[in-house]
Design a protein around this motif. Structure first.
Motif, PDB file in Angstrom:
ATOM      1  N   MET B   1       0.837  -1.221   0.000  1.00  0.00           N
ATOM      2  CA  MET B   1       0.000   0.000   0.000  1.00  0.00           C
ATOM      3  C   MET B   1       0.870   1.270   0.000  1.00  0.00           C
ATOM      4  N   GLY B   4       2.856   1.447  -3.259  1.00  0.00           N
ATOM      5  CA  GLY B   4       1.912   1.786  -4.323  1.00  0.00           C
ATOM      6  C   GLY B   4       1.547   3.259  -4.272  1.00  0.00           C
ATOM      7  N   THR B   5       1.353   3.763  -3.063  1.00  0.00           N
ATOM      8  CA  THR B   5       1.012   5.184  -2.908  1.00  0.00           C
ATOM      9  C   THR B   5       2.160   6.058  -3.410  1.00  0.00           C
ATOM     10  N   PHE B   8       2.026   6.106  -7.263  1.00  0.00           N
ATOM     11  CA  PHE B   8       0.974   6.979  -7.796  1.00  0.00           C
ATOM     12  C   PHE B   8       1.208   8.443  -7.423  1.00  0.00           C
ATOM     13  N   ARG B 249      -1.803  12.449  -2.829  1.00  0.00           N
ATOM     14  CA  ARG B 249      -1.978  10.984  -2.836  1.00  0.00           C
ATOM     15  C   ARG B 249      -1.935  10.405  -1.424  1.00  0.00           C
ATOM     16  N   ASP B 252      -5.149  11.233   0.235  1.00  0.00           N
ATOM     17  CA  ASP B 252      -6.154  10.340  -0.343  1.00  0.00           C
ATOM     18  C   ASP B 252      -6.081   8.952   0.301  1.00  0.00           C
ATOM     19  N   SER B 253      -4.862   8.446   0.468  1.00  0.00           N
ATOM     20  CA  SER B 253      -4.686   7.082   0.979  1.00  0.00           C
ATOM     21  C   SER B 253      -4.872   6.981   2.484  1.00  0.00           C
ATOM     22  N   TYR B 254      -4.406   7.962   3.209  1.00  0.00           N
ATOM     23  CA  TYR B 254      -4.360   7.792   4.666  1.00  0.00           C
ATOM     24  C   TYR B 254      -5.298   8.710   5.446  1.00  0.00           C
ATOM     25  N   GLY B 256      -8.378  10.758   3.664  1.00  0.00           N
ATOM     26  CA  GLY B 256      -9.700  10.651   3.029  1.00  0.00           C
ATOM     27  C   GLY B 256      -9.702  11.389   1.714  1.00  0.00           C
ATOM     28  N   SER B 257     -10.336  10.801   0.695  1.00  0.00           N
ATOM     29  CA  SER B 257     -10.278  11.379  -0.646  1.00  0.00           C
ATOM     30  C   SER B 257     -10.917  12.760  -0.724  1.00  0.00           C
ATOM     31  N   HIS B 258     -11.940  12.992   0.122  1.00  0.00           N
ATOM     32  CA  HIS B 258     -12.621  14.288   0.028  1.00  0.00           C
ATOM     33  C   HIS B 258     -11.768  15.431   0.582  1.00  0.00           C
ATOM     34  N   MET B 261      -8.663  17.828  -2.296  1.00  0.00           N
ATOM     35  CA  MET B 261      -8.732  19.155  -2.920  1.00  0.00           C
ATOM     36  C   MET B 261      -8.244  20.256  -1.983  1.00  0.00           C
TER      37      MET B 261
END
Lengths: 426, 290
Positions: B1, B4-5, B8, B249, B252-254, B256-258, B261
């Motif tokens: 993970m 991979g992070t 990306f 990223r 996003d991974s650790y 939260g995606s919201h 931004m």
């Protein structure tokens, strides 16, 4: 002298003939249907075409009987633009009022995209007493408003699916996956917009939590996101068996492509709007095989061989416009709404709005989407059996680029197939 | 993970660098903050799409022609609009923003909205890196970002036009005394910036879709990277691209995606508060003022 007399006689004869014909000319005055929606968006564009197709069919068959007279339909339209980000609700409402005042429609069709525009627009519709048969906006708030003050808001009807019924279909799909494969670990990914988050929350509350599923994560993504790698890696590392997406943005097809290229060992089942139409296979480079996607209304982008009316509708559309329907939401209920209006006017025997509304409330029609009836919130009732209710459907993309109906059982052409490399727990 | 992070995050950083490098080049040389940058990015993508789908040209030809056309559009924008207001920062911003707004809203008015508006990937395969499958298009993005950054460095250090670019960027008046035509160089810088936006669109759009709103997002991202890195600093763009790319990223991974931004916007606010000219910015007067 003789010649003059002859000319006068001819003129008199023509005048007599014209005045005798005048009542039927007046009777043939068209009934205006106002299509007020976001015409620049796929769902709006194709819904408009579906309305026009139904109108052409009805006119060719002799029109609408209003009492003793037969009158044709005529379509007028306006682009509300409310689907575009940043367009304020008042602008959409101005468009709604403009078409009512300038075109004097007997009824409005399709309606706003955004539910907040529809809900705010209900007061304008109530003011001018023009029935609206909505086929895009989905929030159940409009039904609550109708139930709270039925006398005022009775003019608003919704023929398309609403969010509550969508939840029912998503839960049904998850139930079918659980029953067939024994899967019960899900990762939920939604677009960061109210309807998508609310839909996912409701599926969790009403189905996952009550049915022993483990929700490993719920991620919401801003509109426009095109990298979903983090959530996909999390889904993989946490052992998710199912990913449930709820998206209606154009970029959401990228999620499915990335799921495919990252070889995430899960089944993907939910709603990704760009995957509805047949063109999706080509647009997304053939990387959508195995995905289960919900089509909001049978006949919108997807027909079922078990309901020939849906196949006929899609074939007629393709013949008329030279291309298949690609929008999975809007066209079928828009087409049906024109026939519903025709039947309501004929039942009422008048174009008076209260009489037409009374006629609409009595709707019980079997058509493209199954059986259509409205409930007390003027929402078309959706269920799993087209003989009893209107239906949505879930189809699965095969690895050869075909879509096969897999849910509900009444329409299913095949069982759900697991993507390569995934094993059933049963 | 984690690995991979990181992979990306590197890809995300490359995307941000690609998005910002053209805007930064134009500002660094001519001093023009080209607020039509996002619109030129989207215009180039629509041009490619049109040539590919309506004129049925091969993808490589469509992409090459759209890059050339967008580059010429940048030059024309400078010669016919910006030249008249050059040096008046507010007028430049209003002019470029107005042009960008017109282009993007025209596309919206024409109804060019929908998932069907996208470009094909160069190579439709994926392979595993650090435990994560990555599609080759993303690898291509990283490689092209590296090539462009290196190419830009070589261009500005070893070609006469590139040296003229640096001369104008360092001191326009002195450069004039050496016979460098500042208007020509400024035209070229806006033009090259537009061309770089077109190249970025050609390789990044296949990951998503073409939409007018994407033009505004691209502008915001380019601005975020340039402000954090320091307007006009190529090194700053690279460092800021990496910082934001990794921060997004990992958020996003650790987290939260919201929240993703929020990261770049919070970074802008933080940098503006602590170091207004950006991490590698040379507008010292800004810092002196506070």
């Amino acid at each position: 002298m003789e010649r003059k007399r002859l000319i006068i006689c001819v003129i008199l004869a023509v005048m007599c003939a014209w005045s005798a014909a005048a009542p039927s000319v007046r009777a043939a005055e068209p009934i205006v249907i106002g299509v007020a929606t976001s015409l620049g968006f796929l769902e709006g564009r194709e819904s408009m075409k579906a309305v026009q197709m139904a109108v052409d069919e009805i006119n060719a068959a002799g029109g609408v009987k209003v009492g003793a007279a037969a009158r044709p339909f005529r379509v007028e339209s306006i682009d509300l633009r409310d689907a575009a980000p940043g367009v304020p609700v008042p602008e959409a409402l101005l468009g709604l009022e403009k078409i009512i005042l300038e075109k004097k429609p007997t009824a409005l069709m399709v309606g706003p995209f955004r539910s907040e525009a529809l809900i705010a627009g209900m007061d304008i519709i109530a003011k001018y007493k023009v029935p609206l048969l909505g086929t895009i906006a989905m929030a159940p708030g409009s039904e609550a408003k109708i139930k709270a003050d039925p006398q005022k808001y009775k003019y608003v009807f919704r023929t398309c699916l609403n969010a509550v019924h969508l939840v029912k279909f998503l839960a049904g799909t998850m139930g079918a996956i659980n029953k067939q494969f024994g899967f019960n670990k899900v990762y939920v990914m939604t677009q960061d917009v109210a309807w998508a988050r609310a839909t996912a929350d409701l599926v969790k509350k009403l189905y996952f939590d009550k049915s022993g599923w483990t929700v490993l994560g719920m991620e919401s993504y801003p509109t426009g996101t095109s990298d979903f790698s983090s959530a996909l890696m999390k889904a993989r590392s946490q052992g998710a068996q199912v990913i449930m997406p709820v998206f209606d943005m154009p970029q959401s097809g990228t999620l499915v492509k990335q799921w495919n290229t990252m070889k995430v060992p899960t089944i993907m089942a939910g709603f990704v709007s760009p995957l509805a139409g047949s063109e999706a296979w080509k647009i997304f480079d053939g990387k959508i095989g195995g995905v289960l996607n919900t089509t909001f209304e049978l006949g919108s982008a997807m027909a079922a061989s078990k309901l020939p009316a849906s196949t006929d509708f899609m074939n007629k559309y393709q013949k008329k416009y030279g291309q298949e329907i690609q929008a999975g939401h809007g066209p079928a209920p828009s087409y049906e709404s024109v026939y519903i209006l025709k039947e309501a006017i004929e039942r009422a025997g008048s174009l008076e709005s209260d009489a037409v509304v009374a006629g609409l409330e009595k709707t019980d029609r079997r058509g493209v989407m199954g059986r259509i009836r409205y409930d007390d919130g003027h929402q078309a009732v959706y269920g799993f059996d087209p003989a009893e209710t209107s239906v949505s459907l879930v189809s699965q993309w095969t690895d050869s680029g075909k879509r096969v109906v897999v849910f509900p059982d009444s329409l299913a052409e095949n069982m759900i197939q697991l993507p390569a490399g995934l094993k059933s727990l049963k | 993970m984690f690995a991979g992070t990181v992979v990306f995050a590197l890809i995300n950083s490359s995307i941000l660098i690609l998005l910002a490098i053209g805007f930064n080049l134009t500002f660094g040389i001519s001093g023009v903050a080209n607020f039509a940058y996002g619109a030129l990015y989207i215009m180039s993508a629509y041009l490619s799409w049109t040539m590919l789908n309506l004129l049925h040209l091969p993808f490589w030809a469509s992409a090459a022609l759209s890059i050339v056309f967008t580059t010429i559009s940048g030059a024309m924008m400078y010669r016919f609009v910006l030249l008249r207001v050059r040096g008046q920062a507010l007028s430049e911003v209003i002019a470029t923003f107005g042009i960008g707004l017109s282009i993007l809203e025209l596309f919206r008015y024409l109804g060019l909205v929908g998932f069907e508006y996208t470009l094909p990937v160069f190579w439709n395969e994926s392979f595993m890196i650090a435990g994560a499958y990555v599609d080759i298009q993303r690898i291509i993005i990283v490689l092209i970002a590296l090539v462009l950054v290196l190419g830009l460095w070589l261009f500005t250090h070893f070609t006469s036009t590139g040296l003229a670019f640096r001369g104008i960027a360092q001191d326009e008046r002195t450069a004039l005394t050496f016979g460098i035509d500042s208007d020509r160089i400024a035209t070229l810088s806006v033009s090259f910036g537009a061309g770089l936006a077109a190249i970025a669109a050609t390789i990044i759009i296949p990951l998503g879709s073409i939409a007018p709103d994407e033009g505004y997002d691209v502008l915001i991202k380019a601005l975020a990277v340039c402000i954090i890195g320091g307007l006009g600093s190529t090194g700053g763009v690279i460092v800021a691209g990496v910082i934001i790319g990794f921060a997004e990223r990992f958020t996003d991974s650790y987290i939260g995606s919201h929240w993703t931004m929020i990261v770049s916007l919070a970074a802008i606010l933080l940098v503006l508060a602590i170091k207004p000219s950006g991490l590698f910015g040379q507008q010292k007067e800004l810092e002196e003022r506070i």
